[in-house]
Write a protein that holds these residues in place. Structure first.
Motif, short mmCIF file in Angstrom:
data_model
loop_
_atom_site.label_atom_id
_atom_site.label_comp_id
_atom_site.label_asym_id
_atom_site.label_seq_id
_atom_site.Cartn_x
_atom_site.Cartn_y
_atom_site.Cartn_z
N ASP A 80 0.83 -1.21 0.00
CA ASP A 80 0.00 0.00 0.00
C ASP A 80 0.87 1.26 0.00
O ASP A 80 0.63 2.19 -0.78
N ILE A 81 1.89 1.29 0.86
CA ILE A 81 2.74 2.48 0.87
C ILE A 81 3.73 2.46 -0.29
O ILE A 81 4.19 3.52 -0.73
N ASP A 82 4.06 1.28 -0.78
CA ASP A 82 4.93 1.21 -1.96
C ASP A 82 4.27 1.87 -3.15
O ASP A 82 4.93 2.49 -3.99
N TYR A 83 2.95 1.76 -3.23
CA TYR A 83 2.23 2.38 -4.35
C TYR A 83 2.28 3.90 -4.27
O TYR A 83 2.33 4.60 -5.28
N ILE A 84 2.30 4.42 -3.05
CA ILE A 84 2.31 5.88 -2.86
C ILE A 84 3.69 6.47 -3.10
O ILE A 84 3.83 7.53 -3.70
N MET A 85 4.73 5.76 -2.64
CA MET A 85 6.09 6.27 -2.75
C MET A 85 6.61 6.09 -4.18
O MET A 85 6.54 5.01 -4.75
N GLU A 86 7.13 7.17 -4.73
CA GLU A 86 7.53 7.17 -6.13
C GLU A 86 8.62 6.14 -6.43
O GLU A 86 8.58 5.47 -7.45
N ARG A 87 9.60 5.98 -5.53
CA ARG A 87 10.72 5.09 -5.80
C ARG A 87 10.33 3.61 -5.74
O ARG A 87 11.06 2.74 -6.21
N THR A 88 9.16 3.29 -5.15
CA THR A 88 8.74 1.89 -5.01
C THR A 88 7.46 1.57 -5.77
O THR A 88 7.00 0.43 -5.73
N ARG A 89 6.90 2.55 -6.46
CA ARG A 89 5.59 2.37 -7.09
C ARG A 89 5.59 1.26 -8.13
O ARG A 89 4.57 0.59 -8.35
N TRP A 90 6.74 1.03 -8.77
CA TRP A 90 6.77 0.05 -9.86
C TRP A 90 7.31 -1.30 -9.43
O TRP A 90 7.72 -2.11 -10.26
N ARG A 91 7.31 -1.54 -8.12
CA ARG A 91 7.62 -2.89 -7.66
C ARG A 91 6.53 -3.85 -8.13
O ARG A 91 5.42 -3.42 -8.44
N PRO A 92 6.80 -5.14 -8.17
CA PRO A 92 5.88 -6.09 -8.79
C PRO A 92 4.45 -6.08 -8.26
O PRO A 92 3.50 -6.18 -9.04
N ILE A 93 4.25 -5.93 -6.94
CA ILE A 93 2.88 -5.98 -6.40
C ILE A 93 2.13 -4.68 -6.62
O ILE A 93 1.02 -4.69 -7.19
N PRO A 94 2.65 -3.51 -6.23
CA PRO A 94 1.89 -2.27 -6.47
C PRO A 94 1.68 -1.96 -7.95
O PRO A 94 0.70 -1.31 -8.31
N SER A 95 2.54 -2.45 -8.81
CA SER A 95 2.35 -2.22 -10.25
C SER A 95 1.38 -3.21 -10.87
O SER A 95 1.01 -3.07 -12.05
N GLY A 96 0.96 -4.23 -10.11
CA GLY A 96 -0.01 -5.18 -10.61
C GLY A 96 0.58 -6.36 -11.35
O GLY A 96 -0.17 -7.19 -11.88
N ARG A 97 1.90 -6.51 -11.35
CA ARG A 97 2.51 -7.61 -12.10
C ARG A 97 2.43 -8.95 -11.34
O ARG A 97 2.51 -10.00 -11.95
N VAL A 98 2.32 -8.88 -10.01
CA VAL A 98 2.22 -10.09 -9.19
C VAL A 98 1.12 -9.89 -8.17
O VAL A 98 1.05 -8.84 -7.51
#
Length: 325
Positions: A80-98
Motif C-alpha cells: 500500500d505504501i509502496d504504491y504511494i512512494m515514487e521510488r517503489t511504485r513500480w515494484r511487482p505488487i503495487p504495479s499489478g505484475r504479481v
C-alpha cells in the motif's frame, strides 16, 4: 485505487522471462547480497579460513532463500505504501505484475526450501536461526515497528544481523562470543546505514506516515544519532582482535582504515545535516564499508595469511635482536 491496481488488473507480463524477473524483484536481491557477505564472513571466521565448499554453498543458498522469503512478505505487507512512494511504485505488487496471493505462496515455498536445505546440509540450529530472521523481520520490524515506532530501524536491525549467526552455527553447531560480536557489529552498523538513506528520502517517508527518525526528530538529531552509533560501532569491530583474539593484523588494519573513513563521513554529516549529498555519500560508503570489512575477515582468517604474518613477525623479531646485539 491500490486494491484495483494490485488485485483486479490484467497481468502485465508477456512471457516467462518477465514473470521470472518480477518474482526475482520481489526478493530484493541487492539487499540479499549484503546479507550473504556477512553470512560468509561468519563462516570463514568460525572455520578459521577452511570452510567446506558444499557447506558454504548450501548455507549461502539457504540464507538467500530465507532472506528472499522475508523480503517477499515485506513487499506484500508494504504494497500500500509502496504504491504511494515514487521510488517503489513500480515494484511487482503495487504495479499489478504479481498478485499478493501468488507472492505469499512464493514466499512460503522459499522458506520451506531454505529450512530443509539448512537442516539437511548444515544443522537444525542454522535452519532455526534463518527462520527466526524471517519471523523477526516480518512480525517485529515490518508489522509492529516500521509504522509505529521511531526506533523501528534500531530494534528491527536485529533481523539483518542474524545472517552471520547462521553462518557461524552452520560451521560449529553453536554460537560463541565471536558470533554474537559479529551480530553486534552489524546491529550497530544498521542505524547509520539506514538513517542516512532515510535522510535522503525523508519526504517520501513523511508522505506515507512512516515514523523514521528524520521525519519525527529532524535531520540534525538524526545526524547526531548516526554519529553516536558510529562511535559505538567502530571500537566494537576491534574487539574481534582483542580480547577475543579471533582476528589478526590484516583485519585490524582493514577495520581501522575503513572505520576512519566512516567516522569522517559521519562527522561531516553531523556538521551539515541538511546536505542530502553528504547523507548519500555516507549511505553508499556504509555498504562498501561492510563488504570490505567482511572481506578483511575472510582474508585474515586464511591459513596463508596466518603463515605470512607469522613469518613477518619472526623476521622483525630477528632484525630487532640483531640490532640490539
Amino acid at each position: 485505487m491500490q486494491e484495483v491496481l494490485t488485485n483486479n488488473s490484467p497481468r502485465l507480463h508477456e512471457n516467462f522471462s518477465q514473470v521470472a524477473k518480477s518474482y526475482y524483484q520481489l526478493t530484493k536481491p541487492r539487499i540479499i547480497l549484503l546479507l550473504l557477505i556477512t553470512t560468509s564472513a561468519g563462516m570463514w571466521m568460525a572455520a578459521k579460513g577452511e570452510v567446506d565448499p558444499l557447506l558454504l554453498v548450501s548455507t549461502i543458498t539457504g540464507g538467500a532463500l530465507a532472506s528472499a522469503s522475508a523480503n517477499t512478505i515485506n513487499c506484500i505487507y508494504d504494497s500500500d505504501i509502496d504504491y504511494i512512494m515514487e521510488r517503489t511504485r513500480w515494484r511487482p505488487i503495487p504495479s499489478g505484475r504479481v498478485k499478493k496471493r501468488d507472492a505469499l505462496i512464493f514466499a512460503i515455498v522459499l522458506a520451506t526450501i531454505s529450512f530443509t536445505l539448512l537442516t539437511v546440509v548444515a544443522n537444525l540450529l542454522a535452519a532455526l536461526l534463518a527462520m527466526s530472521g524471517i519471523v523477526f523481520y516480518v512480525l517485529i520490524y515490518t508489522h509492529w515497528l516500521k509504522r509505529h515506532s521511531v526506533q523501528n530501524i534500531v530494534i528491527g536491525g536485529a533481523a539483518g544481523a542474524i545472517p552471520p549467526l547462521v553462518g557461524w552455527a552452520a560451521v560449529t553447531g553453536d554460537l560463541s562470543w565471536g558470533a554474537w560480536l559479529l551480530f553486534g557489529i552489524i546491529f550497530l552498523w544498521t542505524p547509520p546505514h539506514f538513517w542516512a538513506l532515510a535522510m535522503m528520502i525523508r519526504d517520501e517517508y513523511e508522505g506515507v506516515g512512516v515514523p523514521m527518525l528524520p521525519v519525527i526528530e529532524g535531520d540534525e538529531e538524526t545526524a547526531r544519532q548516526i554519529w553516536i552509533y558510529t562511535l559505538l560501532m567502530l571500537p566494537a569491530t576491534l574487539l574481534l582482535v582483542y580480547p577475543l583474539n579471533l582476528a589478526g593484523p590484516v583485519y585490524a588494519g582493514t577495520a581501522i582504515f575503513l572505520g576512519a573513513i566512516f567516522a569522517q563521513k559521519a562527522w561531516l554529516l553531523l556538521q551539515t545535516p541538511e546536505d542530502k549529498n553528504v547523507a548519500r555519500s555516507l549511505f553508499k560508503y556504509s555498504i562498501l564499508y561492510l563488504m570490505l570489512l567482511c572481506a578483511g575477515i575472510v582474508v585474515d582468517s586464511l591459513p596463508a595469511t596466518h603463515n605470512f604474518t607469522a613469518a613477518v613477525v619472526q623476521n622483525v623479531q630477528t632484525l630487532i635482536s640483531a640490532v640490539v646485539m
